[in-house]
Design a protein around this motif. Structure first.
Motif, PDB file in Angstrom:
ATOM      1  N   UNK A 148      -8.199  -0.318   1.347  1.00 55.66           N
ATOM      2  CA  UNK A 148      -7.328   0.449   1.666  1.00 55.66           C
ATOM      3  C   UNK A 148      -6.413  -0.239   2.812  1.00 55.66           C
ATOM      4  N   UNK A 149      -6.917  -1.108   3.661  1.00 58.47           N
ATOM      5  CA  UNK A 149      -6.483  -1.386   4.763  1.00 58.47           C
ATOM      6  C   UNK A 149      -5.842  -2.737   4.544  1.00 58.47           C
ATOM      7  N   UNK A 150      -5.805  -3.315   3.329  1.00 54.93           N
ATOM      8  CA  UNK A 150      -5.269  -4.581   2.996  1.00 54.93           C
ATOM      9  C   UNK A 150      -3.579  -4.300   2.296  1.00 54.93           C
ATOM     10  N   UNK A 151      -2.662  -4.874   2.618  1.00 56.94           N
ATOM     11  CA  UNK A 151      -1.407  -4.466   1.909  1.00 56.94           C
ATOM     12  C   UNK A 151      -1.206  -5.679   1.138  1.00 56.94           C
ATOM     13  N   UNK A 152      -1.570  -5.777  -0.162  1.00 53.57           N
ATOM     14  CA  UNK A 152      -1.748  -6.907  -0.944  1.00 53.57           C
ATOM     15  C   UNK A 152      -0.033  -7.188  -1.490  1.00 53.57           C
ATOM     16  N   UNK A 153       0.781  -6.461  -1.515  1.00 56.14           N
ATOM     17  CA  UNK A 153       1.946  -6.745  -2.043  1.00 56.14           C
ATOM     18  C   UNK A 153       2.843  -7.512  -0.642  1.00 56.14           C
ATOM     19  N   UNK A 154       2.366  -7.168   0.564  1.00 53.31           N
ATOM     20  CA  UNK A 154       2.896  -7.950   1.580  1.00 53.31           C
ATOM     21  C   UNK A 154       2.435  -9.369   1.621  1.00 53.31           C
TER      22      UNK A 154
ATOM     23  N   UNK B 151       7.925  -4.156  -8.712  1.00 55.68           N
ATOM     24  CA  UNK B 151       7.199  -3.226  -9.626  1.00 55.68           C
ATOM     25  C   UNK B 151       6.290  -2.307  -8.929  1.00 55.68           C
ATOM     26  N   UNK B 152       5.344  -3.019  -7.921  1.00 53.13           N
ATOM     27  CA  UNK B 152       4.469  -2.388  -7.210  1.00 53.13           C
ATOM     28  C   UNK B 152       5.095  -1.400  -6.306  1.00 53.13           C
ATOM     29  N   UNK B 153       6.424  -1.840  -5.600  1.00 50.73           N
ATOM     30  CA  UNK B 153       6.912  -0.917  -4.681  1.00 50.73           C
ATOM     31  C   UNK B 153       7.432   0.293  -5.310  1.00 50.73           C
ATOM     32  N   UNK B 154       8.084   0.194  -6.520  1.00 53.78           N
ATOM     33  CA  UNK B 154       8.769   1.212  -7.404  1.00 53.78           C
ATOM     34  C   UNK B 154       7.391   2.159  -7.527  1.00 53.78           C
ATOM     35  N   UNK B 155       6.206   1.699  -8.064  1.00 54.06           N
ATOM     36  CA  UNK B 155       5.098   2.831  -8.401  1.00 54.06           C
ATOM     37  C   UNK B 155       4.711   3.421  -6.894  1.00 54.06           C
ATOM     38  N   UNK B 156       4.920   2.735  -5.889  1.00 54.43           N
ATOM     39  CA  UNK B 156       4.216   3.203  -4.788  1.00 54.43           C
ATOM     40  C   UNK B 156       5.357   4.286  -4.150  1.00 54.43           C
ATOM     41  N   UNK B 157       6.701   4.098  -4.544  1.00 54.81           N
ATOM     42  CA  UNK B 157       7.544   5.170  -3.917  1.00 54.81           C
ATOM     43  C   UNK B 157       7.630   6.295  -5.009  1.00 54.81           C
ATOM     44  N   UNK B 158       6.948   6.248  -6.376  1.00 50.43           N
ATOM     45  CA  UNK B 158       6.777   7.627  -6.867  1.00 50.43           C
ATOM     46  C   UNK B 158       5.874   8.548  -6.519  1.00 50.43           C
TER      47      UNK B 158
ATOM     48  N   UNK C 289      -6.474 -14.346  -2.094  1.00 47.63           N
ATOM     49  CA  UNK C 289      -5.927 -13.842  -1.007  1.00 47.63           C
ATOM     50  C   UNK C 289      -6.701 -12.686  -0.230  1.00 47.63           C
ATOM     51  N   UNK C 290      -8.022 -12.219  -1.174  1.00 47.11           N
ATOM     52  CA  UNK C 290      -8.627 -11.210  -0.367  1.00 47.11           C
ATOM     53  C   UNK C 290      -9.954 -11.922   0.038  1.00 47.11           C
ATOM     54  N   UNK C 291      -9.935 -13.218   0.192  1.00 49.28           N
ATOM     55  CA  UNK C 291     -11.146 -13.711   0.730  1.00 49.28           C
ATOM     56  C   UNK C 291     -11.426 -13.315   2.234  1.00 49.28           C
ATOM     57  N   UNK C 292     -12.730 -12.988   2.309  1.00 50.22           N
ATOM     58  CA  UNK C 292     -12.973 -12.375   3.648  1.00 50.22           C
ATOM     59  C   UNK C 292     -12.886 -10.870   3.781  1.00 50.22           C
TER      60      UNK C 292
ATOM     61  N   UNK D  54       7.726 -12.219  -7.334  1.00 52.74           N
ATOM     62  CA  UNK D  54       8.790 -11.197  -6.572  1.00 52.74           C
ATOM     63  C   UNK D  54       8.919  -9.977  -7.645  1.00 52.74           C
ATOM     64  N   UNK D  55       8.970 -10.297  -8.878  1.00 53.50           N
ATOM     65  CA  UNK D  55       9.165  -9.035 -10.023  1.00 53.50           C
ATOM     66  C   UNK D  55       7.969  -8.139  -9.774  1.00 53.50           C
ATOM     67  N   UNK D  56       6.839  -9.031  -9.721  1.00 53.21           N
ATOM     68  CA  UNK D  56       5.534  -8.026  -9.690  1.00 53.21           C
ATOM     69  C   UNK D  56       5.706  -7.283  -8.233  1.00 53.21           C
ATOM     70  N   UNK D  57       5.882  -7.691  -7.287  1.00 53.65           N
ATOM     71  CA  UNK D  57       6.038  -6.829  -6.326  1.00 53.65           C
ATOM     72  C   UNK D  57       7.108  -5.802  -6.145  1.00 53.65           C
TER      73      UNK D  57
END
Length: 140
Positions: free
Chosen positions: A85-91, A133-140, A22-25, A128-131
């Motif tokens: 930092x400019x890429x939202x991998x979760x999205x 978890x990422x959102x929970x860590x970001x909220x903390x 997904x990070x190609x480019x 979706x489960x991984x996403x």
């Protein structure tokens, strides 16, 4: 779009091997297992997480830098990929899962078109489960 083998499709859809895909480019910094680093733009990534970089800079343990036009990293050498930092991998993963995670056309004997297989459904649920978890860590 690249053609992947069945094993590569499985790894991309069921693990986080999809991140370099997904990070190609994008420009990234990759830490290696031998305490060195490589910075460059991801040109190509496969399902096994082998990565081809262009305009790469290899940084050794002593801090010396060597520039390369092309650089290839094998999966076993990668320790960590620093996300830009400019890429939202979760999205990006969420959008990719909504599109179908490398969904290929279904054969006629598998049922009506558009119906997901068990593996596709399981892969989307895991992402979706991984996403979440990422959102929970970001909220903390």
């Amino acid at each position: 779009m690249q053609q992947f083998s069945r094993k590569e499709n499985f790894l991309i859809a069921n693990t986080l091997n999809c991140v370099p895909f997904l990070l190609q480019g994008h420009s990234v910094l990759i830490d290696l297992r031998n305490e060195c680093s490589v910075a460059g733009v991801i040109d190509n990534a496969d399902g096994h997480m082998n990565i081809h970089l262009s305009n790469a800079v290899f940084i050794n343990r002593m801090g010396q830098q060597v520039a390369f036009d092309q650089f290839m990293l094998h999966e076993r050498m990668i320790r960590q990929i620093h996300l830009p930092p400019d890429v939202d991998v979760a999205d990006d993963i969420r959008n990719w899962c909504d599109k179908g995670c490398l969904k290929k056309p279904l054969r006629s004997n598998l049922g009506p078109k558009g119906k997901r297989t068990f593996k596709q459904k399981r892969a989307q649920e895991r992402h979706k489960e991984i996403l979440q978890e990422l959102e929970k860590k970001r909220a903390e």
